[in-house]
Every structure is written in C-alpha cells, then in structure tokens.
Design a protein around this motif. Structure first.
Motif, PDB file in Angstrom:
ATOM      1  N   GLY A  98      15.015 101.601  19.318  1.00  0.00           N
ATOM      2  CA  GLY A  98      14.440 101.439  20.642  1.00  0.00           C
ATOM      3  C   GLY A  98      14.544 100.004  21.122  1.00  0.00           C
ATOM      4  N   VAL A  99      13.965  99.753  22.288  1.00  0.00           N
ATOM      5  CA  VAL A  99      13.971  98.408  22.855  1.00  0.00           C
ATOM      6  C   VAL A  99      12.932  97.558  22.146  1.00  0.00           C
ATOM      7  N   GLU A 100      13.382  96.413  21.619  1.00  0.00           N
ATOM      8  CA  GLU A 100      12.451  95.517  20.953  1.00  0.00           C
ATOM      9  C   GLU A 100      11.520  94.859  21.967  1.00  0.00           C
ATOM     10  N   ARG A 101      10.264  94.698  21.577  1.00  0.00           N
ATOM     11  CA  ARG A 101       9.298  94.014  22.433  1.00  0.00           C
ATOM     12  C   ARG A 101       8.857  92.717  21.763  1.00  0.00           C
ATOM     13  N   HIS A 102       8.785  91.677  22.553  1.00  0.00           N
ATOM     14  CA  HIS A 102       8.349  90.376  22.049  1.00  0.00           C
ATOM     15  C   HIS A 102       7.220  89.796  22.899  1.00  0.00           C
ATOM     16  N   ASP A 103       6.608  90.652  23.727  1.00  0.00           N
ATOM     17  CA  ASP A 103       5.530  90.154  24.572  1.00  0.00           C
ATOM     18  C   ASP A 103       4.245  90.004  23.762  1.00  0.00           C
ATOM     19  N   GLU A 104       3.435  89.050  24.157  1.00  0.00           N
ATOM     20  CA  GLU A 104       2.146  88.790  23.530  1.00  0.00           C
ATOM     21  C   GLU A 104       1.096  88.580  24.607  1.00  0.00           C
ATOM     22  N   GLU A 105      -0.132  88.838  24.251  1.00  0.00           N
ATOM     23  CA  GLU A 105      -1.231  88.621  25.193  1.00  0.00           C
ATOM     24  C   GLU A 105      -2.381  87.941  24.467  1.00  0.00           C
ATOM     25  N   ALA A 106      -2.757  86.768  24.932  1.00  0.00           N
ATOM     26  CA  ALA A 106      -3.896  86.053  24.366  1.00  0.00           C
ATOM     27  C   ALA A 106      -5.154  86.485  25.112  1.00  0.00           C
ATOM     28  N   VAL A 107      -6.104  87.050  24.398  1.00  0.00           N
ATOM     29  CA  VAL A 107      -7.336  87.570  25.003  1.00  0.00           C
ATOM     30  C   VAL A 107      -8.510  86.707  24.560  1.00  0.00           C
TER      31      VAL A 107
END
Length: 431
Positions: free
Chosen positions: A196-205
């Motif tokens: 599948g499509v690799e994801r490299h997104d991150e979210e700082a909460v």
C-alpha cells in the motif's frame, strides 16, 4: 489612567498552581466588571476568573496549557484612576492600589536563566565500531534493516557509530557514499512486505487541560500505591430480573434503574463489615481515615477525559435516589458543569466500561482512596447449577486495593460480601 495587574487568586484546598485552559479576552478589548477573563483548571475542576474592574486589556500573563502559580500575574488592564502598577514616566492619578499579596505557600517562581545549549554529539563518523563478526547479528532498528535490504547492503559489513554498537541511518549513508555501485538492481520490497501507500505523517498532540490532570493523577497513583487486583465472577441473573421488575412496576413514577445504583447499595452493605475499604490514606502522615459516610465516586467518560463526580451519602439513599443523582452528576460532568465540590471527596470509586467492559481489568485507585471497584460486561453463558447446565447472566468484578493497608484476605472478603448481596438481591433492601 492607571494599570491594574490582576493576579491568580488563592482558590483554596492548598492549590499552588493552576493550568490556564481558555482565554475569553484579548489585548485591546474592553472588559466590564465581573466579565469572565479566563478559565483555569485545578486538579478538581475548571474555575472561571472574572474581572474585578472595568477597563481595557493590555496584556495576558500566559498561554493556554501553561501552568501559572497562585499569586502570579494573570492579566494587566488599563483602568480609570489609579492602578497597582507603577508606569515609568507617568504620574498615577488617584490612590495607588497595593498589589494583592501572593499566598505564602505558592510565591511566583523566579525566572531561571536559560540553560546553556547541550554539547553537540560527535558526528557518526567520529566513533566507529568494528563491523559485526561472522555469526553475530548486527544491532539496528527495523527502519535501518529495511533500508539496508532495499539498498542491497549486508549490515554485517557496516561499521556502527551508534550507542552500544548500533547501526544508524548515517552509517548507511557513509557506506553508500563509499560504495556507490554496490546496490541491488531491483529494489522492490519482498513479496511479504506491504504494497500500500506508505504514510509518514505525524501529529503532535499537546496533553493539556483535563487530559493532563488525568495523566498526572494516574502516574501519581501508580507510583505511590502498590496495587493488588482481585477479580471475582458474579451471577447477576437474579438481580437483573429484579431490576427489570422494579422498572416495570414503577415506570413513569420513579427513576429508571440500571445495575449501577444496585451495585452502590451492595457496596454500602459490604463496607459495614469491611470498613477499611471505605477509607482514605494519607501516606505522608501515616494516617488511614475510615469513613462512616459512603461517598461513591462514579468514573464518568466525557469528551474532555475521565472525570469522577461523587454520589454523596450513598448510605442514606435508596436505589432510586442513587439512580437520579448518578444521572444528574453524569450529565453535569459530560456538559462540563460539574463543580469542584461535586468532583471531590469520594471515599470509594466505581469504574465501568459498560458494554465494552471486557472480561477483566486492573483499575487504578483514585488517590488517596484505598479501593476501586471495576465493573466488567455482563455475558450470558452456560453455568452448572445443582447438576444442571443453565443459561446465566455472568459478570466479573475487577477490584484494586492499596496493599499497604488492605491485605489480600480482607480484599477478597470485601468482594465476596458484594457478590453475596448481588446474587441474593433481596438483601439489597435489608439492613
């Protein structure tokens, strides 16, 4: 015109600092007397801070999520006449108000000098460990191993620069620079790798507000209390049947009964025999306080996080009174309207995940209490009774205790007393 510095007030209960959770004004805005300026949070509840004067906002004393000491400046307002801040180069008209003294237990902390930047670690090429010997497994993270596979690099050939001989990405870069042609022609991942499509997104909460308080209290409870968890199976077939009959009999006349108010009643009866379970432990003073009153904390999930409103004097309530008050408290907590008094003072807590309750759990004690009762989901399953296999509604109680003041046998006896009442529900109405 003068400037008035408004300080964080002493909210009581020994609170030394509060968390700023919302600003309702901004610099340049005009505010009226008693208008709410900000919301702050203690370890109990959110508190609104109103303006004692009318004027124009000059500056704010913090940002949302920041911890502010009691007595520290919260906001500065331009007011008619005198203020309590001396403005250089101006003559203050009217009397100057004395600054509000900060509580002696929580002075505003002095500003510490900025720490010196840490020394830069040596470049990866500065220290190199020898390549792995034949038969040794190189030390590397999964990401490094995958990249090495894609590049066709044998990790056993790579000198490591990471801690304890770990191969890092920079080591691969250095090896690739020295061997530009030594790569596999095909760099496709193996057949078993995801396509599948690799994801490299991150979210700082940011962890702020109620969530921060929950994290602090859970960490403190787990750190200070040696938890002992006891799980017992309870046959709730008869109490569930009684509950349905009572709801049908009093429909429209009395509050609807769930299992929770009946469990509260069972706890009230059980602590008469096991008073140590209905207590609060001051471990710093070394004092355990047993309470005659049964103030039951009801762990309630809200959008902001877990809150524990308190059903007060459960020992003096019948199941319908408890049901009505539990419903009111839960609604107030979920709407964010529960007061500090409604969120403090519990002596014993119930926590339940409802239909998601699982088979068993290990609930964290609500410090400084010494016991918590966890309710797991009800499951219909076959059970042997008098030599016959019967369908029964079964539920587990997962209860945690402070092992410093409650021994295992005492804890088991308390849970068995609760179980006995629930499995013989006529006892709910007998003192």
């Amino acid at each position: 015109m003068g400037e008035l510095a408004i300080k964080v007030p002493d909210i009581g209960e020994g609170i030394a600092e509060v968390e700023l959770v919302a600003w309702w004004v901004q610099p340049g805005e005009t505010v009226a007397e008693d208008q709410v300026l900000a919301d702050v949070m203690t370890d109990k509840a959110t508190v609104e801070l109103p303006s004692p004067v009318a004027g124009k906002v000059l500056s704010l004393g913090g940002t949302v999520g920041q911890l502010i000491a009691v007595g520290a400046e919260l906001i500065r307002i331009e007011v008619e006449g005198g203020g309590n801040v001396e403005v250089p180069g101006t003559q203050t008209a009217g009397p100057t108000l004395a600054p509000a003294p900060a509580p002696p237990t929580a002075p505003a902390p002095p500003t510490a000098p900025a720490p010196a930047p840490p020394a830069r670690p040596p470049a990866p090429s500065a220290v190199k460990a020898a390549p792995a010997q034949p038969g040794e497994r190189p030390i590397a993270s999964p990401a490094v191993r995958r990249r090495a596979w894609e590049l066709g690099i044998d990790l056993r050939q790579i000198p490591a620069s990471g801690t304890a001989g770990r191969i890092v990405q920079a080591d691969l870069d250095a090896w690739q620079a020295r061997h530009p042609g030594a790569q596999r022609e095909s760099q496709q991942p193996p057949a078993s790798a995801p396509r599948g499509v690799e994801r490299h997104d991150e979210e700082a909460v940011p962890i702020t507000g109620v969530r921060r308080r929950i994290a602090q209290r859970m960490q403190e409870s787990a750190r200070r209390i040696p938890h002992f968890t006891y799980v017992e199976e309870v046959d709730v077939s008869d109490v569930e049947r009684l509950r349905a009959q009572l709801n049908e009999r009093w429909e429209g006349e009395r509050p609807h009964l769930t299992l929770l108010p009946l469990l509260v009643r069972a706890l009230v009866l059980a602590v008469q025999r096991y008073p140590q379970a209905n207590a609060r432990f001051d471990d710093e003073a070394g004092v355990l306080t047993r309470h005659g009153a049964v103030h039951v904390g009801i762990a309630t999930q809200t959008e902001a996080g877990l809150m524990v409103p308190v059903l007060r004097h459960a020992e003096a309530r019948d199941p319908w009174s408890s049901a009505a008050e539990i419903a009111r408290l839960a609604a107030a907590a979920r709407a964010g309207h529960a007061t500090r008094d409604e969120l403090s003072g519990s002596t014993l807590t119930i926590t339940s995940l409802g239909a998601l309750g699982g088979i068993a759990s290990t609930p964290i004690i609500n410090l400084p209490e010494v016991a918590i009762v966890g309710v797991n989901r009800i499951v219909l399953r076959p059970v042997m009774r008098d030599g016959a296999m019967l369908p029964r509604s079964m539920m587990n109680l997962s209860c945690s205790f402070d092992h410093r003041v409650i021994d295992g046998q005492y804890a088991a006896g308390f849970v068995q007393a609760v179980r006995a009442v629930l499995e013989s529900p006529a006892l709910l109405f007998v003192e």
